[in-house]
Design a protein around this motif. Sequence first.
Motif, PDB file in Angstrom:
ATOM      1  N   SER A  33       0.287  -1.025   0.265  1.00 18.82           N
ATOM      2  CA  SER A  33       0.081   0.301  -0.466  1.00 18.82           C
ATOM      3  C   SER A  33       1.696   1.358   0.074  1.00 18.82           C
ATOM      4  CB  SER A  33      -0.733   0.083   1.117  1.00 18.82           C
ATOM      5  OG  SER A  33      -1.575   0.882   0.949  1.00 18.82           O
ATOM      6  N   ASP A  95      -1.603  -7.183   2.540  1.00 17.99           N
ATOM      7  CA  ASP A  95      -2.971  -6.068   2.954  1.00 17.99           C
ATOM      8  C   ASP A  95      -4.047  -6.041   2.697  1.00 17.99           C
ATOM      9  OD1 ASP A  95      -0.299  -6.326   5.156  1.00 17.99           O
ATOM     10  OD2 ASP A  95      -0.263  -4.097   4.832  1.00 17.99           O
ATOM     11  N   ALA A  96      -3.991  -6.736   1.501  1.00 13.40           N
ATOM     12  CA  ALA A  96      -5.828  -6.075   1.013  1.00 13.40           C
ATOM     13  C   ALA A  96      -6.889  -7.717   0.988  1.00 13.40           C
ATOM     14  CB  ALA A  96      -5.251  -5.663  -0.662  1.00 13.40           C
ATOM     15  N   ASP A 100     -11.332  -4.959   1.757  1.00 10.63           N
ATOM     16  CA  ASP A 100     -11.411  -3.788   1.434  1.00 10.63           C
ATOM     17  C   ASP A 100     -12.012  -2.835   0.420  1.00 10.63           C
ATOM     18  OD1 ASP A 100     -10.165  -4.353   4.406  1.00 10.63           O
ATOM     19  OD2 ASP A 100      -7.863  -5.301   3.089  1.00 10.63           O
ATOM     20  N   VAL A 239      -4.628   0.219   0.157  1.00  3.12           N
ATOM     21  CA  VAL A 239      -5.137  -0.005   0.660  1.00  3.12           C
ATOM     22  C   VAL A 239      -6.144   0.457   1.946  1.00  3.12           C
ATOM     23  CG1 VAL A 239      -5.820  -2.284   2.143  1.00  3.12           C
ATOM     24  CG2 VAL A 239      -3.951  -1.903   0.323  1.00  3.12           C
ATOM     25  N   LYS A 241      -8.833   0.859   4.630  1.00  3.81           N
ATOM     26  CA  LYS A 241      -9.642  -0.556   5.942  1.00  3.81           C
ATOM     27  C   LYS A 241     -11.150  -0.031   6.026  1.00  3.81           C
ATOM     28  CE  LYS A 241      -6.060  -3.181   6.005  1.00  3.81           C
ATOM     29  NZ  LYS A 241      -6.785  -5.087   5.842  1.00  3.81           N
ATOM     30  N   ASP A 242     -11.187   1.337   5.871  1.00  5.94           N
ATOM     31  CA  ASP A 242     -12.723   1.540   6.707  1.00  5.94           C
ATOM     32  C   ASP A 242     -13.617   2.171   5.202  1.00  5.94           C
ATOM     33  OD1 ASP A 242     -11.173   3.754   5.649  1.00  5.94           O
ATOM     34  OD2 ASP A 242     -11.026   5.102   7.711  1.00  5.94           O
TER      35      ASP A 242
END
Length: 334
Positions: A33, A95-96, A100, A239, A241-242
């Motif tokens: 990211s 981290d994806a 997401d 990425v 997350k929210d």
Amino acid sequence: MSPSVSGRTHLLGTDSVHTVWSRDLAPALRAASGDTITFQTLDASYGAVARQVAAGSLVCPEALRESVLRSVSPEQPATAGVRGHPLTGPVFVEDALPGDTVQIELLGIEVAPWGWNACRPGGIGLLDDEVPEAHTQFWDLSDGHSADFLGMAQIPLAPFPGIVGVAPAEAGLHRTAPPRQVGGNMDIRQLTVGSTLYLPVEVEGALLSLGDVHAAQGDGEVSSTGIETDARVTLRVQVLKDRPIRTPHLRTGPEPTDLWSAGAYMTTGHAPDLREAARTALRELVAHLQREYGLTYVQAYVLCSACADLRISQIVDAPHFTVSALFPERIFQR
């Protein structure tokens, strides 16, 4: 506002091309990211137009011949034997995770010095059932600012990737032609440099790919092709997350060129079916261009695909919907 990010830079070449969507494709690259990636892409024909010119089965303008021949690449096998758009990727975004969102900022697009668009009887274009003969239009893009049409019109360049997407969760091989809830062949001309695309992640790492760059296109891509070209597309991935989403979202700027600065000539279609209303509006616009500018049917048709916009003018006045076809008056130098 996008978060402030910094990261590594990557280059992904056309040796990393695939022709299907699949959650099982091996990543061609891993990126974090905040990283910046440059994708080298092939035109929508997978280089076939250039190979046909080289073989003598398709004639291009002499002024473009050297550029076309320089771009010839060998034919490559389709992924698992399934022919589709050549997509560069996929990129595993660290981290994806499913649920997401991947944010994609378009930082730069460089197009080749030439491009093409076309129509053919029996194709998928809006009026291809009425096309009298196959036609390929070659475009000179070498000045980097505009595409010349028969020495009588100039279309300002506004390049964008016709396909940007991530892998769907559904197992198997998926063709590249239909767009999906995870993106793909959306052909959204507003996805130019400075815009941001948001895609919902359905598989770990997202598996991001892109291709099918158009140097210019009208809303609707009515003959089934924009101005197709090889390109280099640079983007930044992030990425989120929210910010869960279910379909692609975009944030765009104003019109990227002054294409519409002189207004438009509009034709309309009215029918209980949106596609039929669009066909009527486009048919009238093609006829107008033939009368007004002396173009052949196929010349007017592919020109509309490169720069005319289809719009839903109303969808509430049952039983008929209204579709308008808008042609930018600015392009003709008279």
